[in-house]
Design a protein around this motif. Structure first.
Motif, short mmCIF file in Angstrom:
data_model
loop_
_atom_site.label_atom_id
_atom_site.label_comp_id
_atom_site.label_asym_id
_atom_site.label_seq_id
_atom_site.Cartn_x
_atom_site.Cartn_y
_atom_site.Cartn_z
N ILE A 119 69.82 71.46 44.49
CA ILE A 119 70.69 72.61 44.20
C ILE A 119 69.91 73.90 44.41
O ILE A 119 70.42 74.85 44.99
CB ILE A 119 71.26 72.54 42.77
N GLU A 120 68.66 73.92 43.99
CA GLU A 120 67.85 75.12 44.17
C GLU A 120 67.68 75.43 45.65
O GLU A 120 67.73 76.57 46.07
CB GLU A 120 66.49 74.95 43.51
N GLN A 121 67.47 74.37 46.44
CA GLN A 121 67.27 74.57 47.87
C GLN A 121 68.56 75.06 48.53
O GLN A 121 68.54 75.87 49.43
CB GLN A 121 66.89 73.24 48.54
N LYS A 146 47.60 77.60 33.59
CA LYS A 146 48.00 78.90 34.15
C LYS A 146 49.39 78.81 34.79
O LYS A 146 49.88 77.70 35.05
CB LYS A 146 46.94 79.42 35.12
N SER A 147 49.94 79.96 35.03
CA SER A 147 51.29 80.02 35.60
C SER A 147 51.32 79.29 36.94
O SER A 147 50.43 79.47 37.78
CB SER A 147 51.68 81.48 35.78
N GLY A 148 52.32 78.47 37.14
CA GLY A 148 52.45 77.73 38.40
C GLY A 148 51.68 76.44 38.44
O GLY A 148 51.63 75.75 39.46
N GLY A 174 52.37 73.76 36.89
CA GLY A 174 53.26 72.59 36.90
C GLY A 174 53.73 72.13 35.53
O GLY A 174 54.17 71.00 35.37
N LYS A 175 53.65 73.04 34.54
CA LYS A 175 54.04 72.64 33.17
C LYS A 175 55.54 72.34 33.10
O LYS A 175 55.95 71.29 32.58
CB LYS A 175 53.68 73.75 32.17
N THR A 176 56.35 73.25 33.64
CA THR A 176 57.80 73.03 33.63
C THR A 176 58.15 71.81 34.48
O THR A 176 59.09 71.06 34.18
CB THR A 176 58.53 74.29 34.13
N THR A 177 57.37 71.59 35.54
CA THR A 177 57.61 70.43 36.41
C THR A 177 57.47 69.14 35.61
O THR A 177 58.24 68.19 35.79
CB THR A 177 56.62 70.44 37.60
N ILE A 178 56.49 69.11 34.69
CA ILE A 178 56.31 67.91 33.86
C ILE A 178 57.54 67.68 32.97
O ILE A 178 58.04 66.55 32.84
CB ILE A 178 55.01 68.03 33.03
#
Ligand code: ATP
Ligand code: MG
Length: 570
Positions: free
Chosen positions: A129-131, A395-397, A399-403
């Protein structure tokens, strides 16, 4: 073109017994309309003109001309009159029926197409959807789906019109083969010219449609990000970009209008030439007998005019069909690109395990994940246990939200395992899994509705008022809700713009707490909060983590929870 139409009808399972039945009913109506109209017009014109000439002779003339009709029709003038009137009433009835069909069929088809696109959209992975961009999907759902059903409906209507014109032609041949032959020859250049116009118009319309889709997508995206655009100060540039596209659009539209107008005028021009020729020969030259005109030329003229208008209708429908194929191809491409990841109803064989009532642990074992070859998570391992919150930093980017997205099955790892109660995550029904995980994001999502609607969103039970009150107190929401004149029934504007970031954050947390989830993921929830709210929230979270699996993603060094464990990423 046919390949695409075939794929569309297969995807939509349009060839069901119900639609087939409707289709045949439609064809039957076309035949009925042709017969009633053709014979009715023929009989009426010749009968009336003959009566005024020589009443006694009229029935004989009829018999000769309409010898293909059964004999009883000619037994008296009264019967002829009744039959004519009857035929006309029947025709009115048939036309009414077809008009209703024309309204119902496309609506049914559009509904089906939209549902199918919606179903696919909701079953796409977050990444897709993001893509693909929401704007494009919204376009597919609104403009394109309607266009595409028009396209499918045009196919049905084309068949209808072709049958109708064939019926008229058959009637004409029955009346007089010779005049019919001349008529066909005369119509040939007309058909050719119409065809050329069609090609021209189709090209223009294709361009127009593509352009409009681009403009709409662009506009939707820009309006969705209006705050950002205004904060950067690029609104005038954006206005100019869209306005330039509209200018191009206007120019092509004007050209198309003129070409279309010419196409409409042409049949009328031919009809006038034809009628003038008949009048010239009959009145000035006297070469054709009056009875001959009334019996052959007049009814044939009427039927011929109907044929002309139907031919031009066929042409318009064909043109529309070609135009709408642009939309159809957008939809087919979309479908081809995103084969369903898991069935919308969540019934795919391998996703049958429901979310457990108690979760003891969640284990990430050497998990790796990459977006388009860009590895974000590399051999990541982590054990989440009940009662021991994990604070994930990095740090930002990194991959925390990715987890968090991996745990919620919005994306799947390329390698490694994620186990929940020692069962692989992929065995779970993704819907019940996500329902069992409470996730509060960096940006608190608010929807249009009251505060209460937002708090109870997606809950399959109605919590007691005192439960709601205590959650509001725990999260510090009662501070600002008590000041609102309508309290919990206050309306939340789109994206919650009438609340501050901190207030939205607290509401989002309250919403999750009401669900009493087994697993809690808090992603940067203290970002927008002042010191007091932050302390309150940390206190509330501390109560929550005792009986749950809890993952806290944060940059904030002030967050400390009982029995916490730290993990640093990247
Ligand atoms: N849909 C996506 N398509 C491509 N790349 C993406 C997508 N989502 C995230 N990424 C990339 O993945 C990386 C990790 O993103 P993620 O959101 O997990 O970071 P984060 O650690 O949560 O950062 P932050 O602290 O800023 O929230 C980023 O480099 C980002 O560019
Ligand atoms: Mg993040």
């Amino acid at each position: 073109m046919f390949k695409m139409l075939k794929q569309i009808s297969e995807e939509l399972s349009l060839i069901s017994s119900k639609t087939a039945l409707l289709f045949f009913a439609y064809i039957f109506l076309a035949i009925l309309e042709g017969i009633t109209d053709g014979i009715g017009v023929g009989l009426l014109t010749s009968f009336i003109t003959n009566l005024s000439q020589d009443g006694s002779k009229s029935i004989e003339f009829f018999k000769q001309t309409y010898s293909f009709l059964p004999d009883f029709i000619f037994s008296s003038e009264k019967i002829i009159c009744i039959i004519i009137v009857g035929l006309f009433f029947l025709r009115i009835f048939v036309v009414m029926l077809t008009a209703n069909f024309k309204c119902i069929l496309p609506q049914m088809l559009t509904y089906r197409v939209r549902n199918k696109i919606l179903e696919r959209t909701f079953s796409l992975s977050l990444f897709d959807i993001e893509q693909e961009r929401a704007g494009m999907i919204i376009n597919l759902l609104t403009t394109d789906s309607a266009k595409m059903t028009q396209c499918l409906f045009s196919m049905i209507e084309l068949t209808y019109l072709i049958i109708l014109v064939s019926m008229y032609l058959i009637i004409m041949i029955m009346i007089n083969k010779f005049i019919f032959g001349i008529g066909i020859l005369a119509a040939f250049p007309f058909v050719l010219a119409i065809r050329l116009l069609t090609i021209l118009l189709t090209r223009m319309s294709k361009k127009l449609l593509k352009m409009r889709n681009e403009i709409t997508s662009n506009c939707t995206e820009k309006l969705n990000n209006i705050r950002f655009i205004k904060s950067i100060g690029t609104e005038y540039q954006e206005y100019q970009n869209i306005s330039t596209s509209y200018k191009w659009y206007r120019n092509i539209e004007i050209k198309r209008y003129f070409t279309e107008y010419f196409g409409v005028m042409m049949p009328q021009f031919f009809i006038v030439i034809g009628l003038s020729t008949v009048i010239y020969f009959t009145i000035y030259e006297g070469g054709i007998y009056k009875s001959y005109i009334t019996l052959y030329v007049l009814p044939m003229g009427f039927i011929g005019m109907r044929c002309f208008s139907i031919v031009s209708q066929i042409n318009t429908k064909y043109m529309k069909l070609k135009q709408t194929l642009v939309s159809a191809s957008a939809i087919v491409n979309f479908w081809n690109k995103h084969r369903i990841h898991f069935s919308f109803t969540g019934k795919k064989k391998k996703n049958v395990v429901s979310f457990p009532t108690t979760v003891q642990n969640v284990n990430f074992e050497n998990v790796s994940f990459a977006y388009d070859k860009q590895t974000i998570i590399h051999n990541f391992s982590m054990l989440l246990e009940k009662g021991q919150p994990i604070i994930l930093k990095g740090k930002s980017g990194s991959g925390k939200t990715t987890i968090a997205n991996l745990l919620r099955m919005l994306i799947e790892p390329q390698s490694g395992k994620i186990l929940l109660n020692d069962i692989p995550l992929s065995s779970f029904n993704p819907f019940s899994l996500r329902n069992g995980i409470g996730y509060v994001t960096q940006e608190a999502v608010m929807m249009y509705g009251t505060i209460r609607d937002n708090l109870l969103y997606g809950l399959d039970f109605k919590p007691e008022q005192n439960k709601i009150d205590s959650v509001l107190k725990e999260t510090g929401c009662d501070d600002f809700i008590s000041l609102l004149p309508n309290g919990l029934d206050t309306m939340v504007s789109e994206k919650g713009s009438n609340f501050s970031g901190g207030q939205k954050q607290r509401l989002a947390l309250a919403r999750i707490l009401l669900r009493n989830p087994n697993i809690l993921i808090l992603d940067e929830i203290t970002n927008n909060l002042d010191k007091k709210s932050k302390t309150d929230i940390i206190h509330a979270v501390n109560q929550l983590v005792k009986n749950r699996i809890c993952l806290v993603i944060t940059h904030d060094d002030e967050i400390h929870l009982d029995n916490e464990k730290y993990i640093f990423l990247g």
